[in-house]
Design a protein around this motif. Structure first.
Motif, mmCIF file in Angstrom:
data_model
loop_
_atom_site.group_PDB
_atom_site.id
_atom_site.type_symbol
_atom_site.label_atom_id
_atom_site.label_comp_id
_atom_site.label_asym_id
_atom_site.label_seq_id
_atom_site.Cartn_x
_atom_site.Cartn_y
_atom_site.Cartn_z
ATOM 1 N N VAL A 135 0.793 -1.161 -0.041
ATOM 2 C CA VAL A 135 -0.136 0.196 0.018
ATOM 3 C C VAL A 135 0.772 1.428 0.047
ATOM 4 C CG1 VAL A 135 -2.190 -1.022 1.094
ATOM 5 C CG2 VAL A 135 -0.292 -0.015 2.370
ATOM 6 N N VAL A 136 2.135 1.343 -0.051
ATOM 7 C CA VAL A 136 2.915 2.258 -0.035
ATOM 8 C C VAL A 136 2.820 3.159 -1.182
ATOM 9 C CG1 VAL A 136 5.405 3.258 0.083
ATOM 10 C CG2 VAL A 136 4.630 1.033 1.582
ATOM 11 N N PRO A 137 2.691 2.578 -2.361
ATOM 12 C CA PRO A 137 2.583 3.619 -3.629
ATOM 13 C C PRO A 137 0.939 4.354 -3.412
ATOM 14 C CG PRO A 137 3.464 1.480 -4.375
ATOM 15 C CD PRO A 137 3.091 1.497 -2.767
ATOM 16 N N PHE A 138 0.004 3.643 -2.913
ATOM 17 C CA PHE A 138 -1.173 4.117 -2.853
ATOM 18 C C PHE A 138 -1.143 5.279 -1.962
ATOM 19 C CE2 PHE A 138 -5.233 4.172 -0.501
ATOM 20 C CZ PHE A 138 -6.147 4.470 -1.638
ATOM 21 N N ILE A 139 -0.474 5.107 -0.613
ATOM 22 C CA ILE A 139 -0.335 6.370 0.151
ATOM 23 C C ILE A 139 0.393 7.552 -0.450
ATOM 24 C CG2 ILE A 139 0.957 6.619 2.528
ATOM 25 C CD1 ILE A 139 0.189 3.902 3.171
ATOM 26 N N ASP A 140 1.517 7.166 -1.146
ATOM 27 C CA ASP A 140 2.162 8.250 -1.965
ATOM 28 C C ASP A 140 1.213 9.077 -2.822
ATOM 29 O OD1 ASP A 140 4.634 7.360 -0.654
ATOM 30 O OD2 ASP A 140 5.379 6.403 -2.242
ATOM 31 N N VAL A 141 0.521 8.388 -3.470
ATOM 32 C CA VAL A 141 -0.434 9.041 -4.537
ATOM 33 C C VAL A 141 -1.637 10.089 -3.638
ATOM 34 C CG1 VAL A 141 -2.215 8.739 -6.050
ATOM 35 C CG2 VAL A 141 -0.262 7.389 -6.131
ATOM 36 N N MET A 142 -1.858 9.380 -2.448
ATOM 37 C CA MET A 142 -3.056 10.112 -1.792
ATOM 38 C C MET A 142 -2.355 11.162 -0.987
ATOM 39 S SD MET A 142 -5.860 8.987 -1.687
ATOM 40 C CE MET A 142 -6.163 8.374 -3.121
ATOM 41 N N LEU A 143 -1.121 11.211 -0.693
ATOM 42 C CA LEU A 143 -0.454 12.260 -0.102
ATOM 43 C C LEU A 143 -0.271 13.385 -1.134
ATOM 44 C CD1 LEU A 143 1.983 10.832 2.494
ATOM 45 C CD2 LEU A 143 -0.122 12.084 2.956
ATOM 46 N N VAL A 144 0.246 13.101 -2.299
ATOM 47 C CA VAL A 144 0.492 14.060 -3.281
ATOM 48 C C VAL A 144 -0.921 14.670 -3.673
ATOM 49 C CG1 VAL A 144 1.029 14.242 -5.765
ATOM 50 C CG2 VAL A 144 2.320 13.104 -4.235
ATOM 51 N N LEU A 145 -2.001 13.970 -3.845
ATOM 52 C CA LEU A 145 -3.240 14.510 -4.232
ATOM 53 C C LEU A 145 -3.723 15.428 -3.153
ATOM 54 C CD1 LEU A 145 -5.072 11.616 -5.634
ATOM 55 C CD2 LEU A 145 -4.690 13.674 -7.021
ATOM 56 N N LEU A 146 -3.623 14.857 -1.793
ATOM 57 C CA LEU A 146 -3.799 15.933 -0.751
ATOM 58 C C LEU A 146 -3.097 17.485 -0.697
ATOM 59 C CD1 LEU A 146 -5.212 16.296 2.072
ATOM 60 C CD2 LEU A 146 -3.134 15.416 3.034
ATOM 61 N N VAL A 147 -1.780 17.123 -0.989
ATOM 62 C CA VAL A 147 -1.154 18.625 -1.355
ATOM 63 C C VAL A 147 -1.765 19.348 -2.497
ATOM 64 C CG1 VAL A 147 1.202 19.573 -1.905
ATOM 65 C CG2 VAL A 147 1.018 17.740 -0.149
ATOM 66 N N ILE A 148 -1.994 18.701 -3.427
ATOM 67 C CA ILE A 148 -2.576 19.560 -4.600
ATOM 68 C C ILE A 148 -3.855 20.097 -4.198
ATOM 69 C CG2 ILE A 148 -3.544 19.349 -6.784
ATOM 70 C CD1 ILE A 148 -1.188 17.048 -7.546
ATOM 71 N N PHE A 149 -4.802 19.324 -3.725
ATOM 72 C CA PHE A 149 -5.939 20.201 -3.172
ATOM 73 C C PHE A 149 -5.832 21.164 -2.138
ATOM 74 C CE2 PHE A 149 -7.975 16.053 -4.891
ATOM 75 C CZ PHE A 149 -8.401 16.403 -5.872
ATOM 76 N N MET A 150 -4.963 20.989 -1.214
ATOM 77 C CA MET A 150 -4.683 22.166 -0.342
ATOM 78 C C MET A 150 -4.226 23.509 -1.068
ATOM 79 S SD MET A 150 -2.995 19.958 2.992
ATOM 80 C CE MET A 150 -2.347 21.404 3.762
ATOM 81 N N ILE A 151 -3.314 22.953 -2.000
ATOM 82 C CA ILE A 151 -2.951 24.316 -2.853
ATOM 83 C C ILE A 151 -3.994 24.968 -3.534
ATOM 84 C CG2 ILE A 151 -1.212 25.118 -4.595
ATOM 85 C CD1 ILE A 151 0.908 23.210 -3.277
ATOM 86 N N THR A 152 -4.686 24.190 -4.310
ATOM 87 C CA THR A 152 -5.842 24.599 -5.262
ATOM 88 C C THR A 152 -7.009 25.176 -4.612
ATOM 89 O OG1 THR A 152 -6.565 22.385 -5.823
ATOM 90 C CG2 THR A 152 -4.682 23.426 -6.997
ATOM 91 N N ALA A 153 -7.386 24.568 -3.577
ATOM 92 C CA ALA A 153 -8.894 24.961 -2.975
ATOM 93 C C ALA A 153 -8.944 26.439 -2.378
ATOM 94 C CB ALA A 153 -9.029 24.197 -1.740
#
Length: 144
Positions: free
Chosen positions: A19-37
């Motif tokens: 699940v490590v790649p899945f967690i990495d993708v989720m963290l990247v998406l979280l950062v992107i949404f925090m910046i664009t929101a």
């Protein structure tokens, strides 16, 4: 020594999922949404005063005053002439006046009992009509 493969040629199915790649993708998406929101917020641009309220000097030209009564009816006043109009007519008339006389101040006067949504809808219409700054009219509090 036993490895993941048997010598007999039959392999066992792996029972674990990485699940490590899945967690990495989720963290990247979280950062992107925090910046664009914060960039996705919508609203009507209004220049709020930075100091205490003072009377507005309108000696150069008569302002366009758009009033909203308690029932939600719109009225446009230019000089002494006041007429009842619809929201679509406000957009047409204000843009026509601003083409003839650019820089004419636009003021909104709303009844205190009118719904907030009516004022926001009016200000959004004015913004689409090309009005850059909208003034909000009020009366000073009565003493006593």
């Amino acid at each position: 020594m036993q490895g993941p493969f048997n010598r007999s040629g039959k392999s066992k199915p792996m029972g674990e999922i990485n699940v490590v790649p899945f967690i990495d993708v989720m963290l990247v998406l979280l950062v992107i949404f925090m910046i664009t929101a914060p960039m996705l917020t919508q609203g009507v641009q209004v220049d709020l005063p930075q100091v205490s309220s003072e009377p507005i000097d309108t000696q150069d030209s008569d302002p366009i005053i758009i009033s909203v009564d308690r029932e939600g009816g719109y009225f446009i006043t230019l000089g002494e002439d006041s007429t009842a109009v619809s929201l679509e007519q406000i957009s047409e008339r204000v843009s026509a006046i601003l083409q003839r006389r650019p820089g004419t101040p636009v003021m909104v006067r709303g009844d205190q009992g009118v719904q907030y949504g009516q004022i926001v809808l009016l200000m959004s219409t004015l913004q689409r009509s090309g009005v850059e700054n909208v003034g909000l009219l009020s009366e000073p509090p009565q003493d006593g």
